[in-house]
Design a protein around this motif. Structure first.
Motif, short mmCIF file in Angstrom:
data_model
loop_
_atom_site.label_atom_id
_atom_site.label_comp_id
_atom_site.label_asym_id
_atom_site.label_seq_id
_atom_site.Cartn_x
_atom_site.Cartn_y
_atom_site.Cartn_z
N LEU A 1 99.63 -55.29 12.55
CA LEU A 1 100.50 -54.21 13.25
C LEU A 1 98.89 -53.29 14.16
N ASN A 2 97.92 -52.95 13.85
CA ASN A 2 97.07 -52.42 14.57
C ASN A 2 96.71 -53.08 15.65
N GLY A 3 97.15 -54.31 15.92
CA GLY A 3 96.97 -54.90 16.96
C GLY A 3 98.40 -54.68 18.37
N VAL A 4 99.44 -54.27 17.50
CA VAL A 4 100.80 -54.38 18.27
C VAL A 4 100.69 -53.18 18.52
N ILE A 5 100.05 -51.42 17.84
CA ILE A 5 99.81 -50.70 18.21
C ILE A 5 99.04 -50.55 19.25
N TYR A 6 97.47 -50.90 19.27
CA TYR A 6 96.56 -50.90 20.06
C TYR A 6 97.09 -51.18 21.40
N ASN A 7 98.30 -52.21 21.78
CA ASN A 7 99.12 -53.06 22.66
C ASN A 7 99.77 -51.61 23.61
N ILE A 8 99.75 -50.76 22.68
CA ILE A 8 100.49 -49.81 23.22
C ILE A 8 99.97 -48.88 23.51
N ILE A 9 99.12 -48.54 22.67
CA ILE A 9 98.31 -47.13 23.03
C ILE A 9 97.13 -47.49 22.59
N PRO A 10 95.89 -47.38 24.02
CA PRO A 10 94.92 -48.54 23.45
C PRO A 10 94.00 -47.04 23.58
N ASP A 11 93.90 -46.41 22.30
CA ASP A 11 92.72 -45.50 22.21
C ASP A 11 92.58 -45.45 20.22
#
Lengths: 262, 181
Positions: B36-46
């Protein structure tokens, strides 16, 4: 509709990634009710989405989990660990409660025994008291009788006529108290043999040389019995007659006799 | 004490979550936080902001678990959708857009897809998206990473809705082909 082409069109992917519009979602839902292969394709792509996401995953920075557990700690159900602690505490409380119950039960048995004994003692005392009261009443009654008898015996004009046992009945004894003024005759059976069934003692007065009925004797062993009025008696005698009395005395059944001393 | 609780089936895990078991939450985090963190990081790369969103996502999952319907899809698909929509809410906020504009002076990846070459520390999915042809790259950027609807994209790009649909589906199939699992 070419369902295979539909499945391979990429619409399922856009749906799972959250990019399909309402129209596409509705169509997919309708087709998945109709075609099991659509359902299977969705499942297969869900698996793909998960595997791909895991493959491109990025471990969250350290401490994130701890922070989450801290934020949510009030929302968690009681964990098995704390249940265990509660159980141990509960066991202790339960043990104490059981012990207290035993002590209480033993106390109850002891107190019940004491209570039963006290009740028994009380009942016994009550009985004794009743007995004493009854005795007292009976003594009182007897005393009253004696008092009454004594008054009659000691009255002026009352003469005492002892009736002694005739030959063969030497031990028998009775006493007549005769009030010379009222003519009333009283008797006390000092010692007469027990009466056989169907028989009764009868008192006779000898008036002018003839026996006259002076009354039936029932229970006159302990107190004076009032019998009849008799005039001018020279002697008194008692014979054993049939119950209810006879008109003339059965002379061979005479027990006692005594002359009046004027 | 017992060892960490294990959930052999997805249903057991869901039941555990519904019964508010901390062990179930812990298991969920251990097994899904990275994806899930990967999914989020793909959208918000911070990384820091992504971590904040991840926390928000897990709190949402925890509190919304009763509304999850297994008939409508797998647990991960549901959680994926929460993660993506939470991240997109932020991606579309003024704060994020402003920070992106400032960062864009130095960071090429944060700009819209017309900026060409991906840098090496780009999120995995973005790296693959950058290898797609321009029109596919644009539509996936707008639709997946920024959360515009197909209708909005049709208006923005001044193309028919049908074209957006066809292009998006084709782009996804291309992307899928490029992803080696």
């Amino acid at each position: 509709m070419d369902i295979k082409a539909y499945i391979e069109s990429g619409v399922i992917e856009s749906y799972l990634l959250g990019m399909a519009d309402a129209e596409e979602v509705a169509e997919l839902q309708r087709l998945s009710l109709e075609y099991p292969e659509v359902v299977a394709a969705i499942k297969e792509r869900e698996q793909w989405l998960r595997e791909f996401s895991e493959a491109t995953g990025r471990p969250a920075s350290g401490g994130t989990k701890e922070q989450l557990l801290k934020s949510l700690h009030k929302e968690f159900a009681v964990t098995s660990g704390s249940v265990h602690v509660i159980n141990r505490r509960f066991k202790f409380v339960a043990a104490a409660a059981v012990l207290a119950l035993f002590v209480s039960a033993a106390g109850n048995v002891y107190l019940y025994r004491k209570y039963t004994k006290a009740t028994g003692d009380f009942v016994a005392l009550q009985k004794e008291q009743m007995q004493l009261l009854a005795d007292n009443q009976s003594y009182h009654a007897r005393l009253t009788t004696f008092d009454h008898d004594l008054k009659i015996m000691s009255q002026a004009g009352v003469i005492k006529v002892p009736l002694a046992g005739v030959k063969g009945k030497e031990g028998s004894l009775a006493t007549v108290y005769w009030d010379m003024q009222s003519r009333e005759v009283y008797l006390i059976a000092n010692n007469l043999p027990a009466v056989p069934p169907g028989k009764q003692y009868q008192l006779w007065a000898l008036v002018d040389g003839k026996p006259v009925d002076a009354g039936m004797i029932s229970d006159c062993a302990f107190s004076l019995c009032y019998l009849k009025r008799v005039v001018n008696a020279a002697a008194f005698a008692i014979t054993l007659e049939k119950a209810g009395g006879s008109a003339a005395p059965t002379l061979d059944q005479m027990f006692v006799i005594g002359n009046v001393k004027s | 004490m017992k060892g960490p609780q294990t959930y052999t089936t997805e249903q057991q895990l869901i039941n555990g979550l519904k019964q508010r078991e901390q062990a179930a939450f812990s298991y969920l985090y251990d097994h899904y936080s990275s994806a899930l963190n990967g999914v989020i990081y793909n959208i918000i790369p911070d990384p820091n902001i992504a971590t904040d969103i991840l926390q928000e996502v897990f709190i949402k999952i925890w509190r919304l678990i009763d509304s999850y319907d297994p008939d409508k899809g797998r647990l991960f698909t549901w959680m994926f959708s929460i993660a993506r929509s939470t991240a997109i809410d932020l991606a579309r906020s003024k704060e994020w857009k402003n920070s992106k504009r400032n960062n864009s002076l130095t960071d090429d990846y944060a700009q819209l897809p017309d900026k060409s070459r991906p840098s090496s520390d780009l999120p995995e999915l973005r790296k693959i998206v950058y290898t797609l042809k321009e029109e596919y790259k644009t539509i996936i950027e707008l639709c997946y990473f920024e959360g515009y609807t197909q209708k909005e994209i049709a208006t923005m790009e001044q193309i028919p809705l049908g074209t957006v649909k066809t292009r998006l589906r084709a782009a996804l199939l291309q992307l899928k082909k490029k992803i080696k699992l």
